[in-house]
Design a protein around this motif. Structure first.
Motif, PDB file in Angstrom:
ATOM      1  N   ASP A 165     -11.493  11.903   6.976  1.00 40.43           N
ATOM      2  CA  ASP A 165     -11.278  12.433   5.625  1.00 40.43           C
ATOM      3  C   ASP A 165     -12.466  12.190   4.699  1.00 40.43           C
ATOM      4  O   ASP A 165     -12.419  12.507   3.513  1.00 40.43           O
ATOM      5  CB  ASP A 165     -10.014  11.839   5.007  1.00 40.43           C
ATOM      6  N   GLY A 218      -4.874   7.156  -2.627  1.00 39.77           N
ATOM      7  CA  GLY A 218      -4.279   8.339  -2.018  1.00 39.77           C
ATOM      8  C   GLY A 218      -3.068   8.829  -2.780  1.00 39.77           C
ATOM      9  O   GLY A 218      -2.675   9.992  -2.670  1.00 39.77           O
ATOM     10  N   HIS A 270      -0.983   9.246   3.142  1.00 36.55           N
ATOM     11  CA  HIS A 270      -1.837   8.087   3.374  1.00 36.55           C
ATOM     12  C   HIS A 270      -0.948   6.890   3.725  1.00 36.55           C
ATOM     13  O   HIS A 270       0.250   6.881   3.416  1.00 36.55           O
ATOM     14  CB  HIS A 270      -2.663   7.787   2.132  1.00 36.55           C
ATOM     15  N   ASN A 320       3.718   5.248   5.884  1.00 32.81           N
ATOM     16  CA  ASN A 320       3.250   6.539   5.367  1.00 32.81           C
ATOM     17  C   ASN A 320       4.460   7.448   5.150  1.00 32.81           C
ATOM     18  O   ASN A 320       4.366   8.664   5.293  1.00 32.81           O
ATOM     19  CB  ASN A 320       2.228   7.184   6.309  1.00 32.81           C
TER      20      ASN A 320
END
Length: 339
Positions: free
Chosen positions: A123, A207, A223, A276
């Motif tokens: 990312d 995030g 995230h 997550n």
């Protein structure tokens, strides 16, 4: 389900740039998730909506001064924001300028701290290995700055106003902002009512501010953040459930922590690890009954989470009402109680 289903119109001037002088003086929109009914109150009125036997669960993570400014060997400036502690002196970081921070590149942040890029992640984030003598968090306190969200342009005069009054576990890159409204006096009032006040820890990453880029909600990748549920908190939650009380999460971080570790039957024990979890409409809550939260960015995963709890139509109507009533939005803004 489309990301556009969770958008709303927000005038830019309603984005709060500074905190109120009085923490619990912020406004409180109370939303009945069953009926959609709305009441306009202030945060210091929250105890009126709590009952003896309830359990209020707060996130005690503390924001670290995770923003560092340094130089590369070429003399060029570099900015680093620490996101996740990977252990062994390594952190996942945002770096600027990104293209200049290739593997092997070194950055210095004064005499006592340096770092080298170990890896470029898919990312675009970098894994940096830090070198220092002494205690890392103490060095950060001297060299680092508070990493405020990108929508806050004003300078923060008192860094403690971006910390909850009960913050004690260092590790977040952003504050669990629903908790910013509490004062110690308000918490004492709540405890005196017979409400059990307990803590979990989730270290918030930046995030949380990333927009959802996928057109279909289900395709969004969340995230990961590290969180823990202490044994005494788990025991208090189970006692509350046995006695017919409500489990009330303060903030989406506390909510996500509890829902990550709750079992299908709603029970929970001491736990810790990375989560997550992505909560959006259709999700069946296992642990929490009510939520104290701030107002979130249009189209964000957090708007999706509160929509899962209260219904998308109820949430969008409440947000429209908040805009009409000139509530303050986002991290330093006003609050909502979904019951």
């Amino acid at each position: 389900m489309k990301t556009s289903d969770f958008m709303y119109d927000l005038p830019e001037e309603l984005i709060a740039q500074t905190p109120l002088e009085r923490r619990d003086g912020s406004r409180l929109l109370v939303l009945d998730k069953a009926t959609g009914a709305i009441a306009h109150r202030h945060f210091y009125d929250l105890p009126e909506y709590l009952r003896a036997g309830d359990c209020l669960v707060l996130n005690d993570s503390r924001v670290i001064p995770a923003r560092l400014f340094g130089t590369r060997p070429s003399g060029g400036a570099v900015e680093v924001v620490l996101l996740r502690d990977l252990g062994g002196g390594c952190w996942e970081c945002l770096t600027r300028p990104g293209k200049k921070m290739r593997p092997g590149t070194e950055a210095r942040f004064g005499e006592e701290l340096s770092a080298v890029v170990e890896e470029v992640m898919p990312d675009g984030n970098r894994v940096l290995r830090f070198r220092y003598k002494g205690i890392f968090l103490e060095i950060l306190e001297r060299l680092g700055r508070m990493p405020l969200p990108p929508y806050i342009k004003a300078q923060l005069d008192d860094p403690e106003r971006y910390q909850t009054v009960y913050a004690r576990e260092p590790g977040s890159a952003a504050a669990p902002t629903a908790g910013l409204h509490f004062t110690n006096e308000l918490l004492d009032r709540i405890r005196a009512m017979g409400v059990d006040v307990r803590f979990v820890t989730l270290h918030v990453g930046l995030g949380t501010f990333r927009p959802v880029k996928a057109e279909n909600v289900e395709e969004h990748e969340m995230h990961s953040e590290y969180c823990t549920v202490p044994a005494e908190t788990a025991e208090a939650i189970m006692r509350t459930k046995r006695n017919g009380g409500r489990v009330i999460a303060v903030g989406t971080t506390s909510c996500r922590t509890l829902e990550s570790f709750a079992r299908p039957d709603g029970s929970i024990g001491a736990a810790g690890g990375w989560t997550n979890i992505f909560i959006y409409p259709g999700y069946r809550f296992k642990c929490i009954d009510a939520l104290v939260t701030n107002f979130h960015l249009p189209g964000s995963t957090l708007v999706m989470l509160v929509s899962a709890l209260a219904g998308r139509e109820n949430i969008l109507h409440a947000y429209e009402e908040a805009v009409r009533e000139r509530y303050r939005f986002f991290s330093f803004g006003d609050a909502m109680f979904i019951q």
